[in-house]
Design a protein around this motif. Structure first.
Motif, PDB file in Angstrom:
ATOM      1  N   SER A  38     -36.906   8.312  33.925  1.00 53.25           N
ATOM      2  CA  SER A  38     -38.111   9.089  33.608  1.00 53.25           C
ATOM      3  C   SER A  38     -37.902  10.570  33.858  1.00 53.25           C
ATOM      4  O   SER A  38     -38.509  11.408  33.198  1.00 53.25           O
ATOM      5  CB  SER A  38     -39.311   8.570  34.397  1.00 53.25           C
ATOM      6  OG  SER A  38     -39.106   8.740  35.784  1.00 53.25           O
ATOM      7  N   ARG A  39     -37.042  10.927  34.788  1.00 51.47           N
ATOM      8  CA  ARG A  39     -36.773  12.333  35.095  1.00 51.47           C
ATOM      9  C   ARG A  39     -35.977  13.015  33.990  1.00 51.47           C
ATOM     10  O   ARG A  39     -36.092  14.213  33.793  1.00 51.47           O
ATOM     11  CB  ARG A  39     -36.000  12.459  36.403  1.00 51.47           C
ATOM     12  CG  ARG A  39     -36.725  11.893  37.571  1.00 51.47           C
ATOM     13  CD  ARG A  39     -37.526  12.964  38.228  1.00 51.47           C
ATOM     14  NE  ARG A  39     -38.239  12.383  39.349  1.00 51.47           N
ATOM     15  CZ  ARG A  39     -39.366  12.849  39.784  1.00 51.47           C
ATOM     16  NH1 ARG A  39     -39.898  13.910  39.239  1.00 51.47           N
ATOM     17  NH2 ARG A  39     -39.984  12.276  40.788  1.00 51.47           N
ATOM     18  N   ILE A  40     -35.120  12.273  33.299  1.00 48.18           N
ATOM     19  CA  ILE A  40     -34.266  12.890  32.281  1.00 48.18           C
ATOM     20  C   ILE A  40     -34.836  12.776  30.876  1.00 48.18           C
ATOM     21  O   ILE A  40     -34.265  13.312  29.933  1.00 48.18           O
ATOM     22  CB  ILE A  40     -32.843  12.293  32.316  1.00 48.18           C
ATOM     23  CG1 ILE A  40     -32.853  10.814  31.956  1.00 48.18           C
ATOM     24  CG2 ILE A  40     -32.189  12.543  33.670  1.00 48.18           C
ATOM     25  CD1 ILE A  40     -31.469  10.198  31.765  1.00 48.18           C
ATOM     26  N   HIS A  41     -35.951  12.086  30.721  1.00 45.10           N
ATOM     27  CA  HIS A  41     -36.502  11.815  29.388  1.00 45.10           C
ATOM     28  C   HIS A  41     -36.849  13.083  28.616  1.00 45.10           C
ATOM     29  O   HIS A  41     -36.807  13.095  27.391  1.00 45.10           O
ATOM     30  CB  HIS A  41     -37.728  10.906  29.504  1.00 45.10           C
ATOM     31  CG  HIS A  41     -37.832   9.952  28.373  1.00 45.10           C
ATOM     32  ND1 HIS A  41     -38.637  10.173  27.291  1.00 45.10           N
ATOM     33  CD2 HIS A  41     -37.197   8.772  28.145  1.00 45.10           C
ATOM     34  CE1 HIS A  41     -38.525   9.181  26.446  1.00 45.10           C
ATOM     35  NE2 HIS A  41     -37.650   8.310  26.945  1.00 45.10           N
ATOM     36  N   SER A  42     -37.152  14.159  29.304  1.00 43.04           N
ATOM     37  CA  SER A  42     -37.540  15.393  28.621  1.00 43.04           C
ATOM     38  C   SER A  42     -36.349  16.302  28.309  1.00 43.04           C
ATOM     39  O   SER A  42     -36.515  17.327  27.661  1.00 43.04           O
ATOM     40  CB  SER A  42     -38.541  16.157  29.487  1.00 43.04           C
ATOM     41  OG  SER A  42     -37.928  16.495  30.719  1.00 43.04           O
ATOM     42  N   LEU A  43     -35.159  15.930  28.750  1.00 39.32           N
ATOM     43  CA  LEU A  43     -33.991  16.791  28.567  1.00 39.32           C
ATOM     44  C   LEU A  43     -33.341  16.583  27.206  1.00 39.32           C
ATOM     45  O   LEU A  43     -33.330  15.481  26.667  1.00 39.32           O
ATOM     46  CB  LEU A  43     -32.968  16.518  29.672  1.00 39.32           C
ATOM     47  CG  LEU A  43     -33.455  16.742  31.101  1.00 39.32           C
ATOM     48  CD1 LEU A  43     -32.359  16.366  32.090  1.00 39.32           C
ATOM     49  CD2 LEU A  43     -33.898  18.180  31.305  1.00 39.32           C
ATOM     50  N   ASP A  44     -32.747  17.663  26.685  1.00 43.42           N
ATOM     51  CA  ASP A  44     -32.003  17.558  25.438  1.00 43.42           C
ATOM     52  C   ASP A  44     -30.560  17.157  25.732  1.00 43.42           C
ATOM     53  O   ASP A  44     -30.149  17.035  26.887  1.00 43.42           O
ATOM     54  CB  ASP A  44     -32.069  18.868  24.644  1.00 43.42           C
ATOM     55  CG  ASP A  44     -31.473  20.061  25.384  1.00 43.42           C
ATOM     56  OD1 ASP A  44     -30.747  19.876  26.391  1.00 43.42           O
ATOM     57  OD2 ASP A  44     -31.724  21.195  24.948  1.00 43.42           O
ATOM     58  N   GLU A  45     -29.790  16.952  24.684  1.00 46.13           N
ATOM     59  CA  GLU A  45     -28.415  16.478  24.847  1.00 46.13           C
ATOM     60  C   GLU A  45     -27.551  17.458  25.641  1.00 46.13           C
ATOM     61  O   GLU A  45     -26.730  17.046  26.456  1.00 46.13           O
ATOM     62  CB  GLU A  45     -27.782  16.210  23.481  1.00 46.13           C
ATOM     63  CG  GLU A  45     -26.417  15.571  23.591  1.00 46.13           C
ATOM     64  CD  GLU A  45     -25.816  15.199  22.250  1.00 46.13           C
ATOM     65  OE1 GLU A  45     -24.586  14.974  22.226  1.00 46.13           O
ATOM     66  OE2 GLU A  45     -26.532  15.120  21.236  1.00 46.13           O
ATOM     67  N   ARG A  46     -27.751  18.741  25.443  1.00 40.11           N
ATOM     68  CA  ARG A  46     -26.963  19.737  26.173  1.00 40.11           C
ATOM     69  C   ARG A  46     -27.217  19.634  27.671  1.00 40.11           C
ATOM     70  O   ARG A  46     -26.298  19.632  28.480  1.00 40.11           O
ATOM     71  CB  ARG A  46     -27.304  21.155  25.686  1.00 40.11           C
ATOM     72  CG  ARG A  46     -26.445  22.236  26.357  1.00 40.11           C
ATOM     73  CD  ARG A  46     -27.029  23.630  26.183  1.00 40.11           C
ATOM     74  NE  ARG A  46     -28.357  23.788  26.741  1.00 40.11           N
ATOM     75  CZ  ARG A  46     -28.634  23.888  28.044  1.00 40.11           C
ATOM     76  NH1 ARG A  46     -27.683  23.847  28.928  1.00 40.11           N
ATOM     77  NH2 ARG A  46     -29.875  24.039  28.462  1.00 40.11           N
TER      78      ARG A  46
END
Length: 125
Positions: A38-46
Motif C-alpha cells: 500500500s505504501r508503494i502503490h502511488s509510486l511510478d516505475e522510476r
C-alpha cells in the motif's frame, strides 16, 4: 548494473541511490513488509526502480524485492500509480502509548497467590 570489483559495499544497482534521503519513501528501510504494497502503490516505475536499487544494495531482503518487482511489472502491464504517499507511518510512531507502568504491572512484581475458594473444586481447601 555496476560491478563491484574493488570489494566496496558502495555499489548501487542501476536506478538506485546511495543517499537514503533521496528515496521516494521516508524511512523505507523501516516500513513493515505487510504495509509495503500500500505504501508503494502511488509510486511510478522510476521511483520503484530507485527503491529496488537501494534494497538490492543494502538489505537485499527477498520478500521486499519481490513486492517491488511485482509492482514494477504491474505498471509495465498498464497499471497506474494511485493514491498518495502517506506522510506518516502509524506503525512507526515515536509517541508512547498504552498504560503507564505501576507497581502492580511492573515485570518484577509477583502477585500474591490466590486464596482457595470452596467454589473451585480443582483447588485444595
Amino acid at each position: 548494473m555496476s560491478a563491484n570489483t574493488s570489494g566496496s559495499e558502495n555499489v548501487v544497482p542501476e536506478g538506485g541511490t546511495q543517499d537514503r534521503d533521496q528515496l521516494p519513501l521516508p524511512d523505507f528501510d523501516h516500513i513493515p513488509l505487510g504495509t509495503l504494497p500500500s505504501r508503494i502503490h502511488s509510486l511510478d516505475e522510476r521511483a520503484l526502480t530507485q527503491l529496488l536499487g537501494w534494497e538490492r544494495a543494502h538489505g537485499n531482503r527477498l520478500p521486499v524485492t519481490r513486492v517491488l518487482e511485482s509492482r514494477i511489472e504491474q505498471l509495465r502491464n498498464g497499471a497506474e500509480p494511485s493514491g498518495s504517499i502517506p506522510k506518516e507511518m502509524p506503525e512507526m510512531t515515536t509517541t508512547q502509548g498504552g498504560s503507564p507502568v505501576t507497581q502492580a504491572t511492573a515485570r518484577d512484581h509477583v502477585p500474591e497467590p490466590a486464596k482457595s475458594s470452596p467454589m473451585l473444586p480443582s483447588q485444595p481447601q
